[in-house]
Design an enzyme around this catalytic site. Structure first.
Site, PDB file in Angstrom:
ATOM      1  N   GLU A  21       0.833  -1.214   0.000  1.00 52.78           N
ATOM      2  CA  GLU A  21       0.000   0.000   0.000  1.00 52.78           C
ATOM      3  C   GLU A  21       0.858   1.252   0.000  1.00 52.78           C
ATOM      4  O   GLU A  21       0.480   2.276  -0.574  1.00 52.78           O
ATOM      5  CB  GLU A  21      -0.930   0.012   1.207  1.00 52.78           C
ATOM      6  N   TYR A  53     -12.451  27.978   0.375  1.00 51.19           N
ATOM      7  CA  TYR A  53     -12.493  26.537   0.126  1.00 51.19           C
ATOM      8  C   TYR A  53     -11.326  26.059  -0.724  1.00 51.19           C
ATOM      9  O   TYR A  53     -11.013  24.876  -0.728  1.00 51.19           O
ATOM     10  CB  TYR A  53     -13.842  26.065  -0.429  1.00 51.19           C
ATOM     11  N   LEU A  71      -6.125   5.648   8.433  1.00 49.23           N
ATOM     12  CA  LEU A  71      -6.959   6.750   7.939  1.00 49.23           C
ATOM     13  C   LEU A  71      -7.285   7.720   9.061  1.00 49.23           C
ATOM     14  O   LEU A  71      -7.425   8.926   8.834  1.00 49.23           O
ATOM     15  CB  LEU A  71      -8.237   6.196   7.313  1.00 49.23           C
ATOM     16  N   GLU A  72      -7.405   7.208  10.281  1.00 50.38           N
ATOM     17  CA  GLU A  72      -7.679   8.060  11.441  1.00 50.38           C
ATOM     18  C   GLU A  72      -6.585   9.120  11.610  1.00 50.38           C
ATOM     19  O   GLU A  72      -6.862  10.263  11.949  1.00 50.38           O
ATOM     20  CB  GLU A  72      -7.763   7.234  12.724  1.00 50.38           C
ATOM     21  N   LYS A  98     -11.167   4.865   1.710  1.00 53.43           N
ATOM     22  CA  LYS A  98     -10.262   4.105   0.847  1.00 53.43           C
ATOM     23  C   LYS A  98     -11.142   3.291  -0.097  1.00 53.43           C
ATOM     24  O   LYS A  98     -11.976   2.495   0.343  1.00 53.43           O
ATOM     25  CB  LYS A  98      -9.365   3.183   1.663  1.00 53.43           C
TER      26      LYS A  98
END
Length: 118
Positions: A21, A53, A71-72, A98
């Protein structure tokens, strides 16, 4: 108060615990929502008075470019930058997905959502 949402920011990044990954990478989707006082820009029509933005999108792209196992972790880094760089923001919610995760099944995506209020 008001909300600004950036939906379905699509990126390729190298997050994950598996060695491949961090080399091959995966496709990701990020959804970001902020809350803040948008009364002044709604009257003034000036970019300097609002929560830009474009700045939010750049934070997402820059933080997604930095490798993380979880991901956290990347979601928290995005929150920290938004609150640190944009003082008009009161609340941030970020969801990092993901796409086609390598978890041994037919799963479209996995998603982690974190939020924080000043």
């Amino acid at each position: 108060m008001g909300k600004i949402k950036l939906n379905n920011i699509r990126l390729h990044a190298q997050h994950g615990c598996l060695p491949e990954e961090s080399v091959i990478g995966s496709d990701y989707r990020v959804d970001l929502q902020i809350e803040g006082d948008l009364n002044k820009p709604s009257q003034s029509d000036k970019l300097a008075d609002t929560i830009d933005y474009v700045h939010l999108n750049n934070i997402v792209k820059e933080e997604m470019a930095e490798k993380s196992k979880l991901l956290e972790h990347v979601a928290q880094r995005i929150i920290n930058r938004v609150l640190g760089e944009l003082p008009l923001v009161n609340t941030v919610e970020v969801c990092v997905s993901k796409i086609n995760p390598p978890i041994g099944g037919d799963v479209e995506s996995v998603m982690v959502c974190l939020d924080k209020t000043r």
